[in-house]
Scaffold this active site. Structure first.
Site, PDB file in Angstrom:
ATOM      1  N   ASP A  42      13.391 -21.966 -19.172  1.00 37.61           N
ATOM      2  CA  ASP A  42      13.361 -23.422 -19.343  1.00 37.61           C
ATOM      3  C   ASP A  42      11.994 -24.033 -19.017  1.00 37.61           C
ATOM      4  OD1 ASP A  42      13.360 -23.387 -16.542  1.00 37.61           O
ATOM      5  OD2 ASP A  42      15.486 -23.892 -16.398  1.00 37.61           O
ATOM      6  N   ARG A  57       8.695 -28.479 -18.425  1.00 37.82           N
ATOM      7  CA  ARG A  57      10.043 -28.085 -17.994  1.00 37.82           C
ATOM      8  C   ARG A  57      11.008 -28.715 -18.978  1.00 37.82           C
ATOM      9  NH1 ARG A  57      14.586 -27.271 -16.721  1.00 37.82           N
ATOM     10  NH2 ARG A  57      15.505 -26.910 -14.711  1.00 37.82           N
ATOM     11  N   ASP A  62      19.217 -26.277 -17.353  1.00 36.68           N
ATOM     12  CA  ASP A  62      18.715 -25.396 -16.304  1.00 36.68           C
ATOM     13  C   ASP A  62      19.092 -23.984 -16.721  1.00 36.68           C
ATOM     14  OD1 ASP A  62      17.525 -24.546 -13.964  1.00 36.68           O
ATOM     15  OD2 ASP A  62      19.023 -25.440 -12.627  1.00 36.68           O
ATOM     16  N   GLU A  65      17.397 -18.070 -13.327  1.00 30.91           N
ATOM     17  CA  GLU A  65      16.088 -17.732 -12.752  1.00 30.91           C
ATOM     18  C   GLU A  65      15.623 -16.345 -13.196  1.00 30.91           C
ATOM     19  OE1 GLU A  65      14.167 -19.768 -10.603  1.00 30.91           O
ATOM     20  OE2 GLU A  65      15.625 -21.201 -11.396  1.00 30.91           O
ATOM     21  N   ARG A 117       4.922 -31.085 -13.464  1.00 33.72           N
ATOM     22  CA  ARG A 117       5.296 -30.629 -14.804  1.00 33.72           C
ATOM     23  C   ARG A 117       5.822 -31.817 -15.605  1.00 33.72           C
ATOM     24  NH1 ARG A 117       9.434 -25.928 -13.023  1.00 33.72           N
ATOM     25  NH2 ARG A 117      10.313 -27.786 -12.066  1.00 33.72           N
TER      26      ARG A 117
END
Length: 189
Positions: A42, A57, A62, A65, A117
């Site tokens: 993302d 971003r 979301d 990770e 970001r």
């Protein structure tokens, strides 16, 4: 007159064909920002109009990770392995989409975050909404805390609901931990 029309037609067709083969973008310009790299599922880095790198971003979503440190890469913890496996899949899908889009994206910047970001809806040159694809394939979840700043909030919620119903991607994994929960539970602050 007929003798003149045939060569003109030939050269006109040949010129069109040559321009098509070498890429008209050289002559008519390109749209969107060139992508320097895909950081994760993302986040990406683009080169802005001044030639500076800009970290973007993705708004609305979301993604899982990815491992950033050697310690994370070597972790045997099930929660880490699970999160990072899905994170790599999301990152690879974004890389694939960006490549299909000619390594350029169009940004609809909606905000900035505390890390500097830009937060943006990201589209390919053909109009494909990158966040929508990730949600459709179960490679990201709607990020509700900032949904009010998402111009496409109705669309992303509908797409996520369909992926959840069809148990696609992360929705098929009963051990998957939401990325925001994973960060708060397992990452050092």
């Amino acid at each position: 007159m007929e003798k003149l029309i045939k060569p003109v037609r030939f050269w006109l067709c040949a010129t069109i064909l040559i321009l098509g083969l070498i890429g008209c973008n050289r002559f008519i310009g390109t749209s969107g920002e060139p992508v320097e790299r895909v950081s994760d599922g993302d986040t990406l880095v683009v080169k802005d109009t001044n030639g500076k790198n800009l970290t973007v971003r993705f708004a609305c979503v979301d993604a899982p990770e990815i491992a950033h440190t050697n310690k994370e890469k070597q972790s045997k913890r099930t929660s880490d392995r699970n999160q990072f496996t899905w994170g790599v899949k999301a990152q690879e899908r974004v890389q694939e989409l960006v490549q299909q889009g000619g390594d350029r994206v169009t940004l609809n910047i909606t905000d900035s975050d505390r890390y500097g970001r830009k937060i943006a809806e990201v589209r390919l040159q053909n109009g494909t909404f990158v966040q929508q694809v990730l949600l459709q394939e179960g490679l990201a979840k709607v990020y509700r805390p900032y949904l009010n700043k998402c111009p496409s909030k109705d669309l992303v919620q509908q797409v996520e609901a369909k992926a959840k119903e069809q148990r696609l991607g992360i929705w098929s994994d009963t051990k998957f931990v939401n990325p925001w929960e994973y960060r708060s539970l397992y990452k050092k602050k």
